[in-house]
Motif scaffolding. Structure first.
Motif, short mmCIF file in Angstrom:
data_model
loop_
_atom_site.label_atom_id
_atom_site.label_comp_id
_atom_site.label_asym_id
_atom_site.label_seq_id
_atom_site.Cartn_x
_atom_site.Cartn_y
_atom_site.Cartn_z
N LEU A 247 19.11 -53.48 -20.29
CA LEU A 247 19.24 -53.72 -18.85
C LEU A 247 20.57 -54.37 -18.49
O LEU A 247 21.25 -53.93 -17.56
CB LEU A 247 18.09 -54.60 -18.37
N ASN A 248 20.94 -55.42 -19.23
CA ASN A 248 22.09 -56.23 -18.83
C ASN A 248 23.43 -55.75 -19.39
O ASN A 248 24.48 -56.10 -18.86
CB ASN A 248 21.86 -57.68 -19.27
N VAL A 249 23.40 -54.97 -20.46
CA VAL A 249 24.64 -54.50 -21.09
C VAL A 249 24.72 -52.98 -21.08
O VAL A 249 25.70 -52.39 -20.63
CB VAL A 249 24.76 -55.03 -22.54
N GLY A 250 23.67 -52.33 -21.61
CA GLY A 250 23.72 -50.89 -21.78
C GLY A 250 23.84 -50.12 -20.48
O GLY A 250 24.72 -49.25 -20.33
N LEU A 251 22.96 -50.39 -19.52
CA LEU A 251 22.98 -49.65 -18.26
C LEU A 251 24.30 -49.81 -17.49
O LEU A 251 24.89 -48.80 -17.07
CB LEU A 251 21.80 -50.08 -17.38
N THR A 271 18.41 -56.16 -9.15
CA THR A 271 17.50 -56.23 -8.01
C THR A 271 16.17 -55.54 -8.33
O THR A 271 15.09 -56.08 -8.08
CB THR A 271 18.14 -55.58 -6.78
N VAL A 272 16.25 -54.34 -8.91
CA VAL A 272 15.05 -53.61 -9.31
C VAL A 272 14.24 -54.44 -10.29
O VAL A 272 13.01 -54.57 -10.18
CB VAL A 272 15.42 -52.24 -9.91
N ASN A 273 14.93 -55.02 -11.27
CA ASN A 273 14.27 -55.82 -12.29
C ASN A 273 13.55 -57.02 -11.68
O ASN A 273 12.37 -57.28 -11.97
CB ASN A 273 15.29 -56.28 -13.32
N THR A 274 14.24 -57.76 -10.81
CA THR A 274 13.67 -58.96 -10.22
C THR A 274 12.45 -58.65 -9.37
O THR A 274 11.41 -59.30 -9.47
CB THR A 274 14.73 -59.69 -9.38
N THR A 304 7.43 -46.37 -23.23
CA THR A 304 8.17 -46.62 -21.98
C THR A 304 9.66 -46.73 -22.23
O THR A 304 10.48 -46.19 -21.46
CB THR A 304 7.64 -47.90 -21.31
N LEU A 305 10.05 -47.43 -23.30
CA LEU A 305 11.47 -47.55 -23.61
C LEU A 305 12.06 -46.20 -23.99
O LEU A 305 13.22 -45.90 -23.66
CB LEU A 305 11.69 -48.57 -24.72
N LEU A 306 11.29 -45.36 -24.68
CA LEU A 306 11.76 -44.01 -25.02
C LEU A 306 12.03 -43.21 -23.75
O LEU A 306 13.06 -42.52 -23.65
CB LEU A 306 10.71 -43.30 -25.88
N ALA A 307 11.13 -43.29 -22.78
CA ALA A 307 11.34 -42.57 -21.52
C ALA A 307 12.59 -43.08 -20.79
O ALA A 307 13.37 -42.29 -20.24
CB ALA A 307 10.11 -42.73 -20.63
N SER A 308 12.81 -44.39 -20.83
CA SER A 308 14.00 -44.96 -20.20
C SER A 308 15.27 -44.46 -20.88
O SER A 308 16.23 -44.06 -20.21
CB SER A 308 13.93 -46.48 -20.25
N CYS A 309 15.27 -44.47 -22.21
CA CYS A 309 16.45 -44.00 -22.94
C CYS A 309 16.71 -42.52 -22.66
O CYS A 309 17.86 -42.08 -22.60
CB CYS A 309 16.25 -44.23 -24.44
N ALA A 332 13.97 -49.20 -13.82
CA ALA A 332 12.56 -49.50 -13.51
C ALA A 332 11.71 -49.40 -14.78
O ALA A 332 10.85 -50.26 -15.02
CB ALA A 332 12.06 -48.54 -12.44
N LEU A 333 11.94 -48.38 -15.60
CA LEU A 333 11.16 -48.22 -16.82
C LEU A 333 11.48 -49.32 -17.84
O LEU A 333 10.59 -49.81 -18.53
CB LEU A 333 11.43 -46.84 -17.43
N VAL A 334 12.76 -49.71 -17.92
CA VAL A 334 13.13 -50.81 -18.81
C VAL A 334 12.41 -52.09 -18.37
O VAL A 334 11.94 -52.88 -19.21
CB VAL A 334 14.65 -51.03 -18.82
N THR A 335 12.31 -52.29 -17.08
CA THR A 335 11.61 -53.47 -16.57
C THR A 335 10.13 -53.43 -16.93
O THR A 335 9.54 -54.45 -17.32
CB THR A 335 11.78 -53.58 -15.05
N LEU A 336 9.50 -52.26 -16.81
CA LEU A 336 8.10 -52.14 -17.21
C LEU A 336 7.94 -52.43 -18.70
O LEU A 336 6.98 -53.11 -19.11
CB LEU A 336 7.59 -50.73 -16.90
N ALA A 337 8.88 -51.95 -19.51
CA ALA A 337 8.84 -52.25 -20.94
C ALA A 337 8.98 -53.76 -21.17
O ALA A 337 8.28 -54.35 -22.00
CB ALA A 337 9.94 -51.49 -21.67
N GLU A 338 9.88 -54.37 -20.41
CA GLU A 338 10.08 -55.82 -20.53
C GLU A 338 8.81 -56.59 -20.17
O GLU A 338 8.44 -57.56 -20.85
CB GLU A 338 11.22 -56.24 -19.60
#
Length: 435
Positions: A247-251, A271-274, A304-309, A332-338
């Motif tokens: 979320l914070n580096v890759g995206l 914003t999406v994450n929060t 979920t992380l696979l779908a995000s990637c 959004a998917l990374v946040t759900l994984a988180e």
């Protein structure tokens, strides 16, 4: 349902009055942390005059100190009151922030940052232990409330920091440091109003029921560093924390260097994450209110992380709009994984630990996030992103596979712990009959 909403739960959290005070203290703490996170790199660069090499060394040493902080805090909590240790961590951070205002030598700055990170990670481990003791079986709900409060506080902190950064003067930067230090001081004052949770002190080695019946001596207190099953859980939990770096580096870096999406989309990731954390954390935590539910959440984390990637990989081939939508969906998917990882990791860290040594075990488990913060960004930039879209697909596939392995390993350990508890209960009943 309204009675079970976020505000209602915050008013009546698991653990009662002490839990409310602790959540408030954590919100204040994370507000100050948000201020410092947004301003620290610019402060060291423009006010302290550090080049990239020294700044990298500074942050690297801080990350290593953070790794050490978790097990140290867990071990200390076996012998000393958790409440006093937590207050001490906050006061140490007050002192290290004050040190930044009066020193400019690199060695002194290095020491200040290292102690700050050590105290920060130690405080998080102690907060986890405090919550485990006061919330009991409802610790997943407490964790959900904490995540919502922490994200809200962090967002407020970054907003305050934006004001100081807009001014850009040395005085403005120093004012942000003072604000951060004051947040730690206020958090310590709030925690002082709580009572020490039950379970204080070293959990002494006591004879098991079977040993008492046989006249044997006390059993040794388990050592997490010699417990291969628990260390396997911690090792597998390391890649389970990569969502933070994604979320914070890759995206952001992928958007800038590999897509046609406008750079203005980058702030929307946070914003999406929060928003999703505040809205969904309580609902997701309901899946992991028990150890079996936590293992299920681990499995869904990998998928979920696979779908995000996959969405990140696909974002390269589209135009600005397509890339923006794909990356926002990925966020959004990374946040759900988180969300799933945050509750499942905590629940399993507690459930897989022996009852008589949870503090030291949780200290070892707390290393996962610290290690990830130091290694995760390098893994993403040096390996995953260097391989292009295939690198993201490989990361997603690996995360899914490791999540499946962790789920199976956790289920086996839970079964072994339940069998051990059943045997101890049987031995106790037999001893009672003999007596």
């Amino acid at each position: 349902m309204r009675g079970n909403g976020l505000w209602a739960q915050l008013r009546r959290p698991p653990g009662g009055r002490d839990a409310r005070i602790m959540l408030l203290a954590q919100g204040v703490d994370r507000t100050g942390s948000g201020v410092w996170a947004a301003a620290s790199v610019l402060y060291f660069t423009y006010v302290c005059g550090m080049d990239a090499g020294r700044l990298g060394l500074l942050l690297g040493v801080g990350a290593v100190a953070g790794i050490v902080g978790s097990p140290l805090a867990g071990r200390a909590a076996e012998r000393l009151p958790v409440r006093g240790l937590l207050i001490g961590c906050h006061l140490l951070r007050v002192a290290t922030m004050g040190l930044l205002l009066v020193v400019d030598h690199f060695a002194a700055l290095l020491l200040s940052v290292a102690l700050t990170c050590l105290a920060e990670r130690g405080a998080k481990t102690l907060e986890m232990l405090f919550a485990t003791r006061i919330a009991g079986e409802r610790r997943a709900t407490y964790q959900a409330l904490f995540r919502s409060v922490a994200n809200g506080g962090y967002a407020v902190g970054t907003g305050f920091a934006a004001i100081g950064l807009a001014v850009g003067s040395t005085t403005a930067y120093r004012a942000l440091i003072v604000a951060n230090a004051l947040s730690y001081l206020l958090a310590a004052a709030l925690i002082r109003r709580t009572a020490e949770p039950p379970g204080r002190g070293l959990v002494a080695a006591v004879p098991s029921p079977a040993q008492e019946a046989a006249g044997g001596g006390p059993a040794a207190v388990p050592n997490p560093w010699r417990d291969r099953g628990y260390l396997l859980f911690v090792l597998l939990d390391l890649p389970m924390c990569l969502d933070d770096s994604v979320l914070n580096v890759g995206l952001p870096l992928w958007l800038i260097h590999h897509t046609e999406a406008p750079h203005a989309v980058v702030p929307a990731f946070l914003t999406v994450n929060t928003v999703l954390v505040v809205v969904l954390q309580l609902r997701v935590s309901a899946w992991a209110e028990n150890p079996r539910g936590a293992t299920t959440a681990v499995g869904w984390y990998g998928v979920t992380l696979l779908a995000s990637c996959g969405l990140i990989a696909l974002s390269t081939g589209g135009g600005p709009l397509t890339a923006s939508l794909a990356l926002l969906a990925a966020a959004a998917l990374v946040t759900l994984a988180e969300l799933m990882r945050s509750v499942s990791s905590w629940e399993l860290a507690v459930s897989l630990a022996p009852p008589r040594a949870k503090a030291s075990y949780l200290g070892v488990a707390g290393m996962s996030q610290s290690v990830q913060k130091s290694v995760g960004p390098m893994l993403l930039t040096g390996v995953v992103m260097a391989a292009g879209p295939a690198g993201w697909l490989a990361l997603g596939a690996a995360s899914t596979g490791l999540a499946a392995v962790q789920r199976r390993a956790s289920l086996r350990r839970l079964a072994a712990l339940e069998a051990s508890a059943g045997a101890a209960a049987g031995a106790s009943s037999a001893a009672a009959v003999v007596g």
